[in-house]
Enzyme design. Structure first.
Site, PDB file in Angstrom:
ATOM      1  N   ARG A 167      48.902 -23.981 -74.725  1.00  0.00           N
ATOM      2  CA  ARG A 167      49.244 -25.265 -73.732  1.00  0.00           C
ATOM      3  C   ARG A 167      51.056 -25.678 -75.047  1.00  0.00           C
ATOM      4  NH1 ARG A 167      44.627 -27.154 -73.372  1.00  0.00           N
ATOM      5  NH2 ARG A 167      43.443 -26.189 -70.930  1.00  0.00           N
ATOM      6  N   LYS A 176      43.104 -30.186 -74.397  1.00  0.00           N
ATOM      7  CA  LYS A 176      43.059 -30.756 -73.975  1.00  0.00           C
ATOM      8  C   LYS A 176      42.061 -30.866 -72.933  1.00  0.00           C
ATOM      9  CE  LYS A 176      43.918 -30.701 -68.539  1.00  0.00           C
ATOM     10  NZ  LYS A 176      44.954 -29.737 -66.900  1.00  0.00           N
ATOM     11  N   HIS A 216      54.948 -23.086 -69.755  1.00  0.00           N
ATOM     12  CA  HIS A 216      53.718 -22.986 -69.696  1.00  0.00           C
ATOM     13  C   HIS A 216      53.636 -21.715 -68.327  1.00  0.00           C
ATOM     14  CE1 HIS A 216      49.732 -24.903 -69.113  1.00  0.00           C
ATOM     15  NE2 HIS A 216      49.621 -24.699 -67.663  1.00  0.00           N
ATOM     16  N   ARG A 218      51.851 -18.852 -70.645  1.00  0.00           N
ATOM     17  CA  ARG A 218      50.319 -19.331 -70.388  1.00  0.00           C
ATOM     18  C   ARG A 218      49.284 -18.288 -69.296  1.00  0.00           C
ATOM     19  NH1 ARG A 218      45.858 -22.094 -72.365  1.00  0.00           N
ATOM     20  NH2 ARG A 218      45.055 -23.519 -70.811  1.00  0.00           N
ATOM     21  N   HIS A 225      39.320 -22.819 -71.282  1.00  0.00           N
ATOM     22  CA  HIS A 225      38.949 -23.497 -69.565  1.00  0.00           C
ATOM     23  C   HIS A 225      37.613 -24.188 -69.683  1.00  0.00           C
ATOM     24  CE1 HIS A 225      42.846 -21.315 -67.728  1.00  0.00           C
ATOM     25  NE2 HIS A 225      43.012 -22.775 -68.311  1.00  0.00           N
ATOM     26  N   TYR A 256      43.955 -16.510 -61.600  1.00  0.00           N
ATOM     27  CA  TYR A 256      44.846 -15.527 -62.268  1.00  0.00           C
ATOM     28  C   TYR A 256      43.833 -14.117 -61.363  1.00  0.00           C
ATOM     29  CZ  TYR A 256      45.918 -19.279 -65.561  1.00  0.00           C
ATOM     30  OH  TYR A 256      46.343 -19.964 -66.375  1.00  0.00           O
TER      31      TYR A 256
END
Length: 327
Positions: free
Chosen positions: A144, A169, A275, A278, A301, A310
């Site tokens: 990120r 995150k 972003h 990514r 994630h 995706y």
């Protein structure tokens, strides 16, 4: 009889209590800024009444005003609600069950913007220097934007070909790959960074921000080479919490502007940002046949369903169906 020389101790203001509680919970300075802003706007909206004297009706009125009059995005409205939840539960210590029942705005489900390999190459070819290196790191590792900004010297492992991403995150650490094509550019960046670090040591300003209680646990760590930012700011700044003058990491807006110029120069019409690199990283790995669990781990994630978005990007034109017109 009271002593007239005794100083009057005023109770801390509400916004100061919010800041103190946010620091105690180890939330970021960005979260602190946003939450304090929303609490202040909520109070001003209702004529500067104290939140203790307000309830569900006032909260719902404020959130409705944001959506109807302010025309804010769903994510913005949810951020305001999160700030008010924090205020009542964490600061005021008031358990208000109705806050759990306040409807959060539903975010629209949109597919991420993804560049083709040729488009990525066109953008990166128009970026050079430190911003070009950072952009290549974003695309080559799936980091990120702020993870790249906050990268520390000790987190780049050339021997193992890995990069440790700290406090990503959700406060999670993870490991991602170090592209071989970036080994030499990164080593050169660290050589230049070392010169800046040694200059800072000579003037007594080599300290760097350390997360949580590390500064107290290891008093000398803040001046160690390993904890320095790989991509430092070009000048010193004042830490808004401690008041210390130190060299922070580079401002992310500088990379955003550099990429915007490169996207325009490449003639792309897609609204590509850092972003986007990514998103492109994840999509291109799946196109190359890598397992979705592997991609999930590299992206950090928590749930594979987040990574599954995706796979929808891969389903070009109606899940790969060939139009009868084309036959």
């Amino acid at each position: 009889m009271s002593n007239p020389n005794t100083p009057v101790i005023h109770p801390p203001k509400l916004l100061d209590l919010v800041r103190d509680r946010i620091c105690a919970k180890h939330y970021s300075i960005r979260t602190e800024t946003q939450y304090v802003q929303w609490v202040w706007r909520f109070i001003v909206f209702h004529g500067k009444r104290h939140p203790r004297d307000m309830g569900a009706q006032e909260v719902e009125a404020f959130l409705t005003h944001l959506a109807v009059e302010g025309n804010v995005a769903a994510s913005t409205q949810n951020q305001a609600l999160s700030a008010l939840l924090f205020l009542y539960k964490e600061v005021l210590g008031i358990d208000l069950p109705w806050l759990d029942d306040v409807t959060r705005a539903k975010r629209p489900q949109r597919l991420p913007v993804v560049l083709t390999r040729e488009e990525v190459r066109g953008v990166l070819d128009r970026m050079s220097g430190v911003y070009g290196l950072m952009a290549r790191l974003l695309y080559g590792t799936g980091m990120r934007l702020m993870e790249c900004m906050r990268l520390r010297v000790k987190d780049v492992d050339f021997a193992r070909g890995e990069i440790l991403i700290r406090d990503g995150k959700g406060g999670k650490d993870r490991v991602t790959l170090l592209p071989q094509s970036l080994v030499l550019p990164l080593q050169e960046q660290l050589r230049l960074r070392r010169v800046v670090f040694e200059d800072d040591v000579r003037v007594g300003k080599a300290t760097v921000y350390l997360p949580d209680a590390l500064a107290r646990k290891y008093p000398n760590a803040s001046t160690e080479w390993g904890w320095q930012y790989v991509f430092p700011s070009g000048s010193f700044s004042i830490d808004p919490r401690s008041g210390a003058e130190r060299r922070h990491h580079v401002d992310e807006k500088l990379l955003q502007r550099a990429m915007k110029k490169a996207v325009q120069a490449a003639g792309l019409v897609k609204p590509a940002t850092p972003h986007t690199l990514r998103h492109s990283f994840a999509t291109h790995l799946l196109e190359s046949g890598y397992d979705i669990r592997t991609v999930q781990e590299l992206l950090g994630h928590s749930d594979v369903s987040t990574t599954m978005i995706y796979t929808h990007v891969l389903n070009r034109g109606g899940r790969g169906v060939v139009s009868p017109l084309d036959r």
